[in-house]
Write an enzyme that holds these catalytic residues in place. Sequence first.
Site, PDB file in Angstrom:
ATOM      1  N   ALA A  79     -12.068  -8.495   3.933  1.00  0.00           N
ATOM      2  CA  ALA A  79     -13.009  -9.453   3.324  1.00  0.00           C
ATOM      3  C   ALA A  79     -12.916  -9.463   1.794  1.00  0.00           C
ATOM      4  O   ALA A  79     -13.227 -10.479   1.164  1.00  0.00           O
ATOM      5  CB  ALA A  79     -14.437  -9.146   3.763  1.00  0.00           C
ATOM      6  N   ILE A 130      -3.877  -9.917   9.515  1.00  0.00           N
ATOM      7  CA  ILE A 130      -3.585  -9.902  10.949  1.00  0.00           C
ATOM      8  C   ILE A 130      -3.756 -11.316  11.516  1.00  0.00           C
ATOM      9  O   ILE A 130      -2.908 -11.816  12.246  1.00  0.00           O
ATOM     10  CB  ILE A 130      -4.534  -8.905  11.654  1.00  0.00           C
ATOM     11  CG1 ILE A 130      -4.279  -7.486  11.116  1.00  0.00           C
ATOM     12  CG2 ILE A 130      -4.364  -8.970  13.173  1.00  0.00           C
ATOM     13  CD1 ILE A 130      -5.379  -6.486  11.455  1.00  0.00           C
ATOM     14  N   SER A 131      -4.879 -11.930  11.164  1.00  0.00           N
ATOM     15  CA  SER A 131      -5.136 -13.302  11.603  1.00  0.00           C
ATOM     16  C   SER A 131      -4.559 -14.266  10.564  1.00  0.00           C
ATOM     17  O   SER A 131      -4.051 -13.836   9.523  1.00  0.00           O
ATOM     18  CB  SER A 131      -6.653 -13.523  11.728  1.00  0.00           C
ATOM     19  OG  SER A 131      -7.260 -13.480  10.442  1.00  0.00           O
ATOM     20  N   ARG A 176     -13.313  -4.537  17.206  1.00  0.00           N
ATOM     21  CA  ARG A 176     -13.841  -5.635  16.376  1.00  0.00           C
ATOM     22  C   ARG A 176     -13.171  -6.949  16.744  1.00  0.00           C
ATOM     23  O   ARG A 176     -11.949  -7.097  16.585  1.00  0.00           O
ATOM     24  CB  ARG A 176     -13.564  -5.312  14.910  1.00  0.00           C
ATOM     25  CG  ARG A 176     -13.965  -6.424  13.958  1.00  0.00           C
ATOM     26  CD  ARG A 176     -13.412  -6.172  12.566  1.00  0.00           C
ATOM     27  NE  ARG A 176     -13.765  -7.260  11.681  1.00  0.00           N
ATOM     28  CZ  ARG A 176     -13.134  -7.527  10.543  1.00  0.00           C
ATOM     29  NH1 ARG A 176     -12.118  -6.773  10.148  1.00  0.00           N
ATOM     30  NH2 ARG A 176     -13.508  -8.551   9.810  1.00  0.00           N
ATOM     31  N   ARG A 187      -9.159 -20.397   9.957  1.00  0.00           N
ATOM     32  CA  ARG A 187     -10.510 -19.908  10.276  1.00  0.00           C
ATOM     33  C   ARG A 187     -11.566 -20.547   9.357  1.00  0.00           C
ATOM     34  O   ARG A 187     -11.344 -21.630   8.852  1.00  0.00           O
ATOM     35  CB  ARG A 187     -10.498 -18.378  10.190  1.00  0.00           C
ATOM     36  CG  ARG A 187      -9.479 -17.770  11.168  1.00  0.00           C
ATOM     37  CD  ARG A 187      -9.440 -16.262  11.094  1.00  0.00           C
ATOM     38  NE  ARG A 187     -10.731 -15.680  11.451  1.00  0.00           N
ATOM     39  CZ  ARG A 187     -11.069 -14.413  11.182  1.00  0.00           C
ATOM     40  NH1 ARG A 187     -10.228 -13.623  10.537  1.00  0.00           N
ATOM     41  NH2 ARG A 187     -12.248 -13.956  11.557  1.00  0.00           N
ATOM     42  N   ARG A 190     -12.597 -18.231   4.187  1.00  0.00           N
ATOM     43  CA  ARG A 190     -11.388 -17.397   4.317  1.00  0.00           C
ATOM     44  C   ARG A 190     -10.135 -18.103   3.773  1.00  0.00           C
ATOM     45  O   ARG A 190      -9.067 -17.513   3.715  1.00  0.00           O
ATOM     46  CB  ARG A 190     -11.153 -17.014   5.781  1.00  0.00           C
ATOM     47  CG  ARG A 190     -12.242 -16.149   6.373  1.00  0.00           C
ATOM     48  CD  ARG A 190     -11.898 -15.688   7.777  1.00  0.00           C
ATOM     49  NE  ARG A 190     -13.085 -15.321   8.505  1.00  0.00           N
ATOM     50  CZ  ARG A 190     -13.690 -14.128   8.443  1.00  0.00           C
ATOM     51  NH1 ARG A 190     -13.203 -13.173   7.676  1.00  0.00           N
ATOM     52  NH2 ARG A 190     -14.788 -13.892   9.144  1.00  0.00           N
ATOM     53  N   HIS A 231     -11.329 -12.394  -0.322  1.00  0.00           N
ATOM     54  CA  HIS A 231     -11.925 -13.689  -0.619  1.00  0.00           C
ATOM     55  C   HIS A 231     -12.798 -13.708  -1.874  1.00  0.00           C
ATOM     56  O   HIS A 231     -13.160 -14.772  -2.340  1.00  0.00           O
ATOM     57  CB  HIS A 231     -12.723 -14.161   0.603  1.00  0.00           C
ATOM     58  CG  HIS A 231     -11.941 -14.042   1.880  1.00  0.00           C
ATOM     59  ND1 HIS A 231     -10.734 -14.677   2.053  1.00  0.00           N
ATOM     60  CD2 HIS A 231     -12.154 -13.315   3.009  1.00  0.00           C
ATOM     61  CE1 HIS A 231     -10.253 -14.367   3.253  1.00  0.00           C
ATOM     62  NE2 HIS A 231     -11.090 -13.539   3.852  1.00  0.00           N
ATOM     63  N   ASP A 267      -7.613  -7.643  -9.951  1.00  0.00           N
ATOM     64  CA  ASP A 267      -7.112  -7.096 -11.218  1.00  0.00           C
ATOM     65  C   ASP A 267      -6.307  -5.817 -10.971  1.00  0.00           C
ATOM     66  O   ASP A 267      -5.287  -5.583 -11.638  1.00  0.00           O
ATOM     67  CB  ASP A 267      -8.272  -6.836 -12.182  1.00  0.00           C
ATOM     68  CG  ASP A 267      -8.845  -8.126 -12.762  1.00  0.00           C
ATOM     69  OD1 ASP A 267      -8.209  -9.189 -12.583  1.00  0.00           O
ATOM     70  OD2 ASP A 267      -9.920  -8.071 -13.389  1.00  0.00           O
ATOM     71  N   GLU A 289       0.661  -8.705   0.472  1.00  0.00           N
ATOM     72  CA  GLU A 289      -0.645  -8.968   1.094  1.00  0.00           C
ATOM     73  C   GLU A 289      -0.405  -9.345   2.558  1.00  0.00           C
ATOM     74  O   GLU A 289       0.424 -10.219   2.854  1.00  0.00           O
ATOM     75  CB  GLU A 289      -1.321 -10.130   0.349  1.00  0.00           C
ATOM     76  CG  GLU A 289      -2.679 -10.524   0.908  1.00  0.00           C
ATOM     77  CD  GLU A 289      -3.276 -11.740   0.168  1.00  0.00           C
ATOM     78  OE1 GLU A 289      -2.785 -12.095  -0.942  1.00  0.00           O
ATOM     79  OE2 GLU A 289      -4.207 -12.349   0.733  1.00  0.00           O
TER      80      GLU A 289
HETATM   81  C1  DQA Z   1      -8.275 -10.218   7.609  1.00  0.00           C
HETATM   82  C2  DQA Z   1      -8.865 -11.614   7.389  1.00  0.00           C
HETATM   83  C3  DQA Z   1     -10.121 -11.547   6.543  1.00  0.00           C
HETATM   84  O1  DQA Z   1     -10.664 -12.847   6.399  1.00  0.00           O
HETATM   85  C4  DQA Z   1     -11.169 -10.679   7.215  1.00  0.00           C
HETATM   86  O2  DQA Z   1     -12.288 -10.542   6.378  1.00  0.00           O
HETATM   87  C5  DQA Z   1     -10.650  -9.358   7.644  1.00  0.00           C
HETATM   88  C6  DQA Z   1      -9.297  -9.257   8.169  1.00  0.00           C
HETATM   89  C7  DQA Z   1      -7.075 -10.241   8.570  1.00  0.00           C
HETATM   90  O3  DQA Z   1      -6.374  -9.225   8.629  1.00  0.00           O
HETATM   91  O4  DQA Z   1      -6.864 -11.221   9.284  1.00  0.00           O
HETATM   92  O5  DQA Z   1     -11.375  -8.361   7.651  1.00  0.00           O
HETATM   93  O6  DQA Z   1      -7.811  -9.730   6.349  1.00  0.00           O
END
Ligand code: DQA
Length: 148
Positions: A76, A103-104, A18, A109, A113, A79, A86, A100
């Site tokens: 995702a 990765i990015s 992905r 972005r 996001r 967001h 909750d 939390e």
């Molecule tokens: C993510 C960032 C989110 O915006 C995205 O929907 C993901 C991966 C990340 O690990 O960077 O699926 O959580």
Amino acid sequence: MTHVVVLNGPNLGRLGSREPDVYGHQDLAALRKLLDENTPDGFTLEVRQTDDESELIGWLHAAVDARTPVILNPAAFTHYSYGLRDAAALVTKAGVPLIEVHISNPHARETFRHTSVISAVATGVIAGFGFEGYRLALDHLGRISTTL
Ligand code: DQA
């Protein structure tokens, strides 16, 4: 032994193929290997992934009941999922850490996001360091092990 769960949300089962320009070429098995090799003494670890919001919420409820520290990449759901938020709040309000991880760097972005509905109830947030972010989260839990 302190058990830690590393929970990953939707589409993270596709890591490796992905959007490798965003998420890299390594898959979940590589993440498991990295974390297994870096599990602090006295800890056991489990890496899970689901595309299902209710399953992820159920895993957080189980973490509350067992007082299991959580490393969470909500993907995702980050967001927009108030249900997940909750459930994450149940974890941290019980005094159990929930870190939390992304990765990015979502802030670099698309605009949608930039909002995390999870961050305000998380213990802390790590983003933008690739798989290293999960290792940093685990390292932190190792450092605070006496409080867990
Ligand atoms: C993510 C960032 C989110 O915006 C995205 O929907 C993901 C991966 C990340 O690990 O960077 O699926 O959580």
